[in-house]
Design an enzyme around this catalytic site. Sequence first.
Site, short mmCIF file in Angstrom:
data_model
loop_
_atom_site.label_atom_id
_atom_site.label_comp_id
_atom_site.label_asym_id
_atom_site.label_seq_id
_atom_site.Cartn_x
_atom_site.Cartn_y
_atom_site.Cartn_z
N ILE A 11 0.85 -1.20 0.00
CA ILE A 11 0.00 0.00 0.00
C ILE A 11 0.88 1.25 0.00
O ILE A 11 0.59 2.25 -0.67
CB ILE A 11 -0.99 -0.02 1.18
CG1 ILE A 11 -1.80 -1.32 1.17
CG2 ILE A 11 -1.93 1.19 1.12
CD1 ILE A 11 -2.68 -1.56 2.39
N SER A 115 -6.52 -0.94 10.63
CA SER A 115 -7.12 -2.11 9.97
C SER A 115 -8.51 -2.36 10.50
O SER A 115 -8.81 -2.05 11.67
CB SER A 115 -6.24 -3.32 10.26
OG SER A 115 -6.90 -4.50 9.90
N TYR A 139 -2.27 -9.06 15.96
CA TYR A 139 -2.12 -8.06 14.90
C TYR A 139 -3.16 -6.95 15.09
O TYR A 139 -2.83 -5.76 15.13
CB TYR A 139 -2.29 -8.72 13.52
CG TYR A 139 -2.49 -7.73 12.41
CD1 TYR A 139 -1.44 -6.95 11.95
CD2 TYR A 139 -3.75 -7.53 11.85
CE1 TYR A 139 -1.63 -6.01 10.95
CE2 TYR A 139 -3.95 -6.60 10.84
CZ TYR A 139 -2.89 -5.84 10.40
OH TYR A 139 -3.09 -4.91 9.42
N LYS A 143 -2.80 -2.82 16.24
CA LYS A 143 -3.35 -1.66 15.52
C LYS A 143 -4.25 -0.85 16.46
O LYS A 143 -4.22 0.38 16.46
CB LYS A 143 -4.13 -2.13 14.29
CG LYS A 143 -3.26 -2.77 13.23
CD LYS A 143 -2.34 -1.75 12.57
CE LYS A 143 -1.37 -2.33 11.59
NZ LYS A 143 -0.44 -1.36 11.02
N ASN A 168 -10.22 -4.97 2.87
CA ASN A 168 -9.30 -5.88 2.16
C ASN A 168 -8.66 -5.22 0.94
O ASN A 168 -9.30 -5.13 -0.11
CB ASN A 168 -10.04 -7.15 1.76
CG ASN A 168 -10.27 -8.05 2.96
OD1 ASN A 168 -10.87 -7.64 3.94
ND2 ASN A 168 -9.77 -9.26 2.90
N LEU A 188 -6.35 -13.76 -0.53
CA LEU A 188 -7.16 -14.55 -1.47
C LEU A 188 -6.89 -14.23 -2.95
O LEU A 188 -6.60 -15.14 -3.73
CB LEU A 188 -8.65 -14.30 -1.16
CG LEU A 188 -9.63 -15.03 -2.07
CD1 LEU A 188 -9.50 -16.54 -1.90
CD2 LEU A 188 -11.06 -14.58 -1.78
N1 UFG Z 1 -9.27 -17.21 1.89
C1 UFG Z 1 -9.44 -18.47 1.35
N2 UFG Z 1 -8.34 -19.12 0.88
C2 UFG Z 1 -7.09 -18.58 0.93
C3 UFG Z 1 -6.93 -17.29 1.47
C4 UFG Z 1 -8.04 -16.63 1.95
O1 UFG Z 1 -10.56 -19.00 1.30
O2 UFG Z 1 -6.14 -19.26 0.49
C5 UFG Z 1 -10.45 -16.49 2.38
C6 UFG Z 1 -10.32 -16.12 3.84
O3 UFG Z 1 -10.81 -17.16 4.65
C7 UFG Z 1 -11.18 -14.85 3.91
C8 UFG Z 1 -11.03 -14.23 2.53
O4 UFG Z 1 -10.54 -15.27 1.70
O5 UFG Z 1 -12.51 -15.21 4.08
C9 UFG Z 1 -10.05 -13.09 2.51
O6 UFG Z 1 -8.84 -13.53 3.11
P1 UFG Z 1 -7.50 -12.68 3.03
O7 UFG Z 1 -6.43 -13.51 3.70
O8 UFG Z 1 -7.29 -12.22 1.65
O9 UFG Z 1 -7.83 -11.40 3.88
P2 UFG Z 1 -8.36 -11.32 5.40
O10 UFG Z 1 -9.79 -10.90 5.31
O11 UFG Z 1 -8.05 -12.50 6.20
O12 UFG Z 1 -7.39 -10.20 5.95
C10 UFG Z 1 -7.68 -8.86 5.83
C11 UFG Z 1 -6.37 -8.08 5.84
C12 UFG Z 1 -5.69 -8.20 7.18
C13 UFG Z 1 -6.65 -7.83 8.25
C14 UFG Z 1 -7.86 -8.70 8.17
C15 UFG Z 1 -8.88 -8.37 9.21
O13 UFG Z 1 -5.52 -8.58 4.84
O14 UFG Z 1 -4.58 -7.35 7.21
O15 UFG Z 1 -8.47 -8.51 6.91
O16 UFG Z 1 -9.67 -9.50 9.46
F1 UFG Z 1 -6.10 -7.99 9.46
#
Ligand code: UFG
Length: 322
Positions: A11, A115, A139, A143, A168, A188
């Site tokens: 970012i 976040s 984490y 924050k 996200n 994701l």
């Molecule tokens: N997911 C999958 N498969 C993967 C990776 C992710 O199904 O291989 C799903 C996760 O379960 C989630 C969604 O895709 O439901 C998004 O996941 P990300 O890992 O892309 O992002 P997150 O929502 O977990 O994380 C984001 C930010 C973090 C922050 C968090 C707060 O990237 O910095 O939201 O919950 F802390």
Amino acid sequence: MILVTGGAGYIGSHTLLSLADAGYESVTLDNLCYGHRAAVLKGHFVHADLADETALSHLFETFPIEAVIHFAAFCYVGESMEAPEKYFSNNLVNGLNLLNAMLNFGVDKIIFSSSCAVYGDPFEIPIPESHVKSPINPYGLSKHFFEEILASYEVAHGIKHVSLRYFNAAGADPQGRIGESHEPETHLIPLVLQTALGLRPEIQIFGTDYSTADGTCIRDYIHVCDLANAHVSALSYLLSGGQSTSLNLGTGKGHTVREVFEHCQQICQLPIPYREVGPRPGDPPELVASGDKAEEILNWSPHYTLTEIISTAWNWHQNQKF
Ligand code: UFG
């Protein structure tokens, strides 16, 4: 001159481009432990760690810093569960070094990378900024605590802040100059696109029994360039005398994991092997921002759609430069 800590990160590096477009000069401070020197396309660059107080003082002596945008932090939720000390040392103690250097050099404006993780598992969707803060991992705690530290520094020392709570972040520079390059990658959209490119054998879908329309988690995906522009708006707001505040940065629209996967398939036009597995621990079922406050205070609203987010990311991953 604007100091951008963590300007070599995902970012941060997109924000350097927006700052330059808006006519701001910048200096990035980054230890390059996760960031990429090649991602810093604008401004000066100082290779140093926020733990290094001497380097920090030297930077403030060298450059006439007006305000700080503070991205430098660790950001892996899973890792923070296993090594909370790492997160509190870097995200809090090193952040304090930055604030203390600002005090020493009379810099009184900071934009902080916060976040949606500060909300934990929310009970209200879309989530307003006034929602109770109850992070469910170190984490998110780091924050939340840093936001509280900023509030205390304002009372005691008059430092003004804008905490920006990202939902996200995804997508890439539409010109393809920079994009997302995490090692390890846990997000994701890049994982799905890397699977489409054959760089990974399959994408796992974490959890299909959530109480959502198709059983998978809902997230609010926001283009990294929309986030970058919000930092420039927050900076102008503070420089023109704005009061301290905390703002969500999201689109107000949620998408399930399956929807994202299907959008990716449509854009890539390639087979993407996937496997449905159990839920990832600590994943809230639904995170969607209320964006009203950011629109009202910064006159900012996001422009990119999910399709544009995925298309720009796809363009980047096909031609990734670092
Ligand atoms: N997911 C999958 N498969 C993967 C990776 C992710 O199904 O291989 C799903 C996760 O379960 C989630 C969604 O895709 O439901 C998004 O996941 P990300 O890992 O892309 O992002 P997150 O929502 O977990 O994380 C984001 C930010 C973090 C922050 C968090 C707060 O990237 O910095 O939201 O919950 F802390």
